[in-house]
Scaffold this active site. Structure first.
Site, mmCIF file in Angstrom:
data_model
loop_
_atom_site.group_PDB
_atom_site.id
_atom_site.type_symbol
_atom_site.label_atom_id
_atom_site.label_comp_id
_atom_site.label_asym_id
_atom_site.label_seq_id
_atom_site.Cartn_x
_atom_site.Cartn_y
_atom_site.Cartn_z
ATOM 1 N N HIS A 90 4.561 -6.390 16.662
ATOM 2 C CA HIS A 90 5.056 -4.997 16.658
ATOM 3 C C HIS A 90 3.764 -4.140 15.714
ATOM 4 C CE1 HIS A 90 7.274 -1.233 15.776
ATOM 5 N NE2 HIS A 90 7.904 -1.388 16.795
ATOM 6 N N ASP A 111 8.006 -10.799 9.677
ATOM 7 C CA ASP A 111 8.592 -9.706 10.079
ATOM 8 C C ASP A 111 9.831 -9.901 10.914
ATOM 9 O OD1 ASP A 111 9.519 -7.145 11.206
ATOM 10 O OD2 ASP A 111 7.889 -6.910 12.529
ATOM 11 N N LYS A 162 18.893 -2.287 13.372
ATOM 12 C CA LYS A 162 18.983 -3.223 14.408
ATOM 13 C C LYS A 162 19.998 -4.373 14.240
ATOM 14 C CE LYS A 162 13.928 -3.002 15.440
ATOM 15 N NZ LYS A 162 13.785 -1.973 16.454
HETATM 16 C C1 LIG Z 1 9.277 -6.646 15.570
HETATM 17 C C2 LIG Z 1 9.394 -5.205 14.887
HETATM 18 N N1 LIG Z 1 9.018 -5.219 13.901
HETATM 19 C C3 LIG Z 1 9.215 -3.722 13.269
HETATM 20 C C4 LIG Z 1 9.836 -2.801 13.871
HETATM 21 C C5 LIG Z 1 9.990 -1.587 13.093
HETATM 22 O O1 LIG Z 1 11.235 -1.145 12.898
HETATM 23 P P1 LIG Z 1 11.517 0.058 12.123
HETATM 24 O O2 LIG Z 1 11.343 1.224 13.185
HETATM 25 O O3 LIG Z 1 12.979 0.198 11.785
HETATM 26 O O4 LIG Z 1 10.665 0.157 10.925
HETATM 27 C C6 LIG Z 1 10.446 -3.014 15.198
HETATM 28 C C7 LIG Z 1 11.126 -2.249 15.590
HETATM 29 O O5 LIG Z 1 11.236 -2.021 17.033
HETATM 30 C C8 LIG Z 1 10.405 -4.445 15.407
HETATM 31 O O6 LIG Z 1 11.192 -4.710 16.968
#
Ligand SMILES: Cc1ncc(COP(=O)(O)O)c(C=O)c1O
Length: 402
Positions: free
Chosen positions: A115, A193, A219
């Site tokens: 991400h 992550d 989430k």
């Molecule tokens: C794999 C992954 N990492 C990080 C994030 C970022 O999360 P946040 O928007 O809560 O910071 C997401 C959000 O979709 C994600 O799917």
């Protein structure tokens, strides 16, 4: 089985919610516990001698104990609350360079399956401090090439990798990665992550040799605005926080400041206290249904059912990622030969079916696959086989009609 615990479905009849990878729905318990906290116990934490403040502090700290328990961490002082995963990774990246744990000339190993939240913070410090970035290769289907990971790992200062892809649903093999790291004399730091992983799967951070584990509350059935990271205690101690201020210091004078002890030195300013309460409540809810074991068993069935359905995809529809033999969670992204994913998503939205279309903040993965966008459906414990049927039936109708 679990749908009844989520009021959103009572209030939206025929809702087919397949967008948990973006944000999950909240069980009644979380909504009630948050409301009760705001109605009965709310005050700022760690600063008041009065009961409300003490109660709030206790709940906030209890939330950390629960997160530590869910990760197999040794102490709740290894858990730092943040606002989300993005903030956590940015904070860690900045703090590692400030503390000279990462230095000019070092190389960080990243993956294109990640991400943007686990890419851009590293690109920023790479630009600023002349740090190099290298990339783990992906297989043609977008899954991680572990041979490439093993080959590229030596000489790296940090590996920052997704715990589970928010597009292909692939679950990273942390045991295999730990074994690779263990063979190296100069061991890179290992940041996972866990944003998509933590809601679904148990990860033992100690047994997996993870130095930093990132999570985001929304989430995992909690409020938005609460996230966390686990950091190995000696690392958390060694890190001079990149951000500081009230609540994170022991002493301030005109000459300078002295950061507070763990973990508060990494939590400047007033945190999202009600968010921490919601996270505690969500994890208690998971305990109440039998823990990760129940979630994994239930979701494995949904994943197997979805794969069955994928055997009869309409012509021109392709599933991204590995097959049923790849370790996978309930995240399924599709591409279409003759239609834009937005058009399909809009058609599904008209039938009250909630999915996502776009690059899902994973543009490097889409670029690697040579596609601009995909349509993603994602599952959680409130989903049922009927939801999956509704999704595939609506897709079938779309492709027969247009
Ligand atoms: C794999 C992954 N990492 C990080 C994030 C970022 O999360 P946040 O928007 O809560 O910071 C997401 C959000 O979709 C994600 O799917």
């Amino acid at each position: 089985m679990f749908k009844k615990d989520f009021p959103i479905f009572e209030n939206n009849k025929n809702l087919v919610f397949l967008d948990t990878a973006a944000s999950s729905q909240k069980p009644k318990k979380v909504i009630e516990d948050m409301t009760k906290y705001l109605e009965t116990s709310y005050a700022n934490i760690h600063r008041g001698a009065y009961d409300l403040s003490m109660d709030s502090s206790l709940l906030y700290d209890k939330a950390k104990e629960k997160v530590a328990e869910f990760l197999g961490a040794q102490s709740h002082s290894e858990i730092v609350f943040t606002y989300n995963a993005t903030y956590a990774i940015n904070f860690i990246a900045r703090s590692l360079v400030k503390s000279k744990i990462l230095n000019t000339g070092d190389t960080i190993l990243l993956s294109k399956a990640d991400h943007h939240a686990n890419i851009v913070p590293w690109q920023i410090i790479a630009d600023e401090y002349d740090i190099k970035l290298d990339w783990v290769e992906l297989h043609e289907d977008g899954t991680i090439d572990y041979d490439s990971l093993e080959e590229k790992l030596p000489g790296k200062k940090l590996l920052a990798l997704t715990g589970a892809s928010n597009v292909s649903g692939e679950v990273s093999d942390v045991t295999r990665i730990k074994k690779m790291i263990d063979t190296l004399e100069e061991k890179p730091l290992f940041l996972l992550d866990g944003s998509q992983r933590f809601p679904h799967l148990f990860t033992d951070v100690v047994a997996s040799g993870i130095d930093f584990f990132i999570g985001t509350g929304h989430k995992v059935m909690s409020d938005t605005g609460i996230g966390f990271f686990y950091g190995r205690k000696d690392l958390l101690r060694a890190i001079d926080p990149a951000l500081c201020g009230g609540g994170a210091i022991n002493k301030v004078s005109v000459e300078g400041y002295l950061p507070a002890g763990l973990p508060f030195r990494h939590e400047p300013g007033t945190p999202h206290i009600a968010g921490a309460v919601s996270l505690l409540s969500a994890l208690e809810y998971i305990d109440s249904i039998g823990g990760y074991e129940t979630i994994e068993k239930y979701e494995d069935e949904l994943v197997a059912y979805t794969f069955e359905k994928c055997k009869n995809l309409p012509k021109g529809v392709k599933l991204i990622g590995g097959d049923e033999n790849t370790p996978r969670m309930g995240v399924f992204a599709f591409t279409f030969e003759n239609h834009h994913p937005h058009d399909v998503a809009e058609y599904l939205a008209d039938q009250n079916i909630c999915v996502r279309s776009g690059h899902h903040c994973a543009e490097p993965l889409h670029n690697a696959l040579n596609i601009g966008a995909s349509l993603r459906m994602s599952l959680y414990i409130y989903n049922t086989k009927e939801d999956i049927d509704a999704f595939f039936e609506a897709m079938d109708t779309f492709f027969k009609t247009f």
